[in-house]
Motif scaffolding. Structure first.
Motif, mmCIF file in Angstrom:
data_model
loop_
_atom_site.group_PDB
_atom_site.id
_atom_site.type_symbol
_atom_site.label_atom_id
_atom_site.label_comp_id
_atom_site.label_asym_id
_atom_site.label_seq_id
_atom_site.Cartn_x
_atom_site.Cartn_y
_atom_site.Cartn_z
ATOM 1 N N VAL A 128 18.382 76.485 -106.703
ATOM 2 C CA VAL A 128 17.340 76.794 -107.693
ATOM 3 C C VAL A 128 16.647 78.105 -107.355
ATOM 4 N N TYR A 129 16.248 78.266 -106.079
ATOM 5 C CA TYR A 129 15.476 79.472 -105.793
ATOM 6 C C TYR A 129 16.340 80.721 -105.728
ATOM 7 N N THR A 164 10.385 76.789 -102.607
ATOM 8 C CA THR A 164 11.020 77.209 -103.854
ATOM 9 C C THR A 164 9.983 77.762 -104.829
ATOM 10 N N GLY A 165 8.822 77.110 -104.898
ATOM 11 C CA GLY A 165 7.742 77.617 -105.746
ATOM 12 C C GLY A 165 7.239 78.971 -105.293
ATOM 13 N N PHE A 166 7.203 79.191 -103.974
ATOM 14 C CA PHE A 166 6.776 80.480 -103.424
ATOM 15 C C PHE A 166 7.709 81.595 -103.874
ATOM 16 N N VAL A 167 9.030 81.354 -103.806
ATOM 17 C CA VAL A 167 10.004 82.343 -104.247
ATOM 18 C C VAL A 167 9.840 82.631 -105.735
ATOM 19 N N PHE A 168 9.649 81.583 -106.533
ATOM 20 C CA PHE A 168 9.489 81.754 -107.976
ATOM 21 C C PHE A 168 8.250 82.587 -108.303
ATOM 22 N N CYS A 169 7.132 82.266 -107.675
ATOM 23 C CA CYS A 169 5.876 82.967 -107.984
ATOM 24 C C CYS A 169 5.936 84.444 -107.616
ATOM 25 N N THR A 170 6.503 84.764 -106.443
ATOM 26 C CA THR A 170 6.587 86.177 -106.062
ATOM 27 C C THR A 170 7.506 86.942 -107.005
ATOM 28 N N ALA A 171 8.588 86.303 -107.466
ATOM 29 C CA ALA A 171 9.485 86.968 -108.411
ATOM 30 C C ALA A 171 8.758 87.296 -109.704
ATOM 31 N N VAL A 172 7.959 86.362 -110.204
ATOM 32 C CA VAL A 172 7.205 86.592 -111.439
ATOM 33 C C VAL A 172 6.208 87.734 -111.250
ATOM 34 N N VAL A 173 5.539 87.747 -110.103
ATOM 35 C CA VAL A 173 4.543 88.794 -109.836
ATOM 36 C C VAL A 173 5.202 90.167 -109.809
ATOM 37 N N TRP A 174 6.369 90.294 -109.128
ATOM 38 C CA TRP A 174 7.050 91.600 -109.079
ATOM 39 C C TRP A 174 7.428 92.074 -110.485
ATOM 40 N N VAL A 175 7.965 91.169 -111.310
ATOM 41 C CA VAL A 175 8.391 91.558 -112.664
ATOM 42 C C VAL A 175 7.194 92.005 -113.491
#
Length: 451
Positions: free
Chosen positions: A364-365, A421-432
């Protein structure tokens, strides 16, 4: 049709990505070689290589990230057609490597003593201490090599990086076999031989890079070699946050493994193997990200900022395809993958069963990590290193705090991996979201030459 082809950056991305993937994997590949050879030496040395090699990467990550950022300056100047600026930017990395190498040499032995306080078995602790201080004392060679590898990549010569990396890997494998096990008339040195083999291979790579730089006139260019203190401070103000971000990320995931280890040996072993398998997906993605960063540097240096979004989104699409393929593999073949690493101990069945569960989180991540890696590299190449470092420090602080709360109140493997997994998702959203604001356009990484 011509306009569409002009912005088709995927072929150039793929041409750069292969050598970059190999370059980013070099240190890990050397440590894998050391691990395999040490498995024929002693169980104590095999146990010691894990914590000590992770500690080496943790400390050297900052040095690599800082000196290697010179490649971004090189790419900007290359895109602008400023050859003198290219050589001067390479020297910024060289001076950083020299300072970093000296600092690492001074702190190598004192830091190595900390392994004696870790509570490990006496022989394991001594082996950890030995491997760490030898590799840290030789930090100048890989960091110097990283700065000049950035120079070659920045000017579009990544094939040379591939050749040097292959040479160093072969030397490391041969020396490790000889020095660890005492083959070919060499002394049997155990884990010290593994460390010396790694440092020697890194020394050879540094010499090869220096030879290539000399042939390009880099050492004889007195004007470029002259240290501009103002420009050097400006470089460090952008490069050091990049190094801190790399070390901070390594520290966050190291703490994650420490907390998981409190649940039990099976949980720790399964999590460690899951991260190792994840490297199959991560290192190619990181190579793609660094290749995209070079393309961004060329475009921004040439004043073509409007091409950067196309580079970012096309590169993200390629990376996402790769990550989706890997996610499918991890979700459907977790058992066979884990059986390669789990061994034949009584705990193997439990490790494999736990690993099958964990690889679902990894699958998932991975999908989100494509944006995490790719957009993060694009932002760093555009000059957003300070913002990235600040934001990641805050995100990591929240992650570690929540991890501590879970460990204190309801320690559970699923909960801890769900948080990761949530940590990876949140940082990806922030970068975008940050990239879409276009704030990177306001940063001028290198000065425009006077008319």
């Amino acid at each position: 049709m011509k306009q569409r082809l002009r912005f088709n950056h995927i072929p150039r991305l793929l041409k750069l990505a292969g050598p970059m993937i190999l370059s980013t994997s070099a240190i890990t590949m050397m440590q894998i070689i050391d691990t395999i050879v040490l498995s024929y030496d002693s169980s104590q040395a095999l146990a010691a290589i894990g914590p000590s090699s992770m500690a080496v990467i943790l400390f050297q990550g900052f040095l690599f990230g800082t000196a290697g950022y010179a490649g971004t300056f090189v790419a900007h100047n290359h895109g602008r057609g400023n050859r003198q600026g290219v050589i001067a930017s390479a020297w910024l990395g060289i001076y950083t490597a020299l300072a970093a190498g000296l600092a690492a040499l001074l702190v190598a032995w004192p830091l190595a003593q900390l392994f004696l306080l870790a509570g490990h078995a006496p022989q394991v602790a001594r082996d950890e201490q030995t491997y760490f201080w030898i590799c840290m004392a030789g930090s100048l060679f890989p960091v110097f090599g990283s700065s000049l590898a950035g120079w070659l990549s920045g000017i579009g010569r990544p094939a040379l990086v591939t050749a040097v990396t292959f040479s160093s890997l072969i030397i490391n494998a041969l020396l490790a076999w000889g020095l660890v096990l005492g083959e070919w008339g060499l002394p049997r040195m155990g884990i010290a031989g593994a460390a010396l083999a790694t440092v020697s291979a890194q020394l050879v790579a540094a010499l090869l890079y220096a030879l290539l730089f000399a042939r390009a006139g880099g050492f004889s260019n007195q004007a470029a070699r002259c240290l501009n203190r103002v420009e050097f401070r400006r470089f460090l103000s952008l490069a050091a946050p990049m190094g801190l971000r790399i070390s901070g990320e390594l520290a966050a995931w190291t703490l994650f493994l420490v907390v998981v280890g409190r649940l039990g040996t099976v949980e720790l072993a399964a999590s460690s193997i899951a991260f190792r398998i994840n490297g199959i997906a991560f290192f190619p993605a990181l190579g793609l990200g660094q290749a995209a960063g070079i393309l961004v540097g060329h475009a921004r240096g040439a004043g073509r900022d409007d091409e950067v979004p196309a580079i970012a989104w096309q590169s993200l699409a390629v990376c996402e395809i790769w990550m989706l393929l890997m996610a499918t593999l991890f979700a459907t073949a977790a058992g066979p993958l884990f059986s390669i690493f789990a061994g034949t101990s009584p705990e193997s069945a439990g490790i494999i069963a736990t690993g099958v569960l964990l690889m679902k989180f990894v699958a998932v991540y991975c999908v989100f990590d494509a944006a995490n890696v790719m957009i993060g590299c694009v932002l760093a190449s555009a000059g957003e290193t300070r913002w990235i470092a600040r934001t990641f420090a805050i995100a990591s602080g929240i992650f570690v705090t929540l991890l501590w709360l879970i460990d204190r109140s309801m320690p559970d493997l699923v909960a801890e991996w769900a948080l990761a997994t949530g940590f990876v998702f949140c940082t990806a959203v922030v970068w975008v979201l940050r990239f879409r604001t276009g704030r990177w356009r306001e940063i001028q990484l290198v000065h425009r030459p006077a008319a």
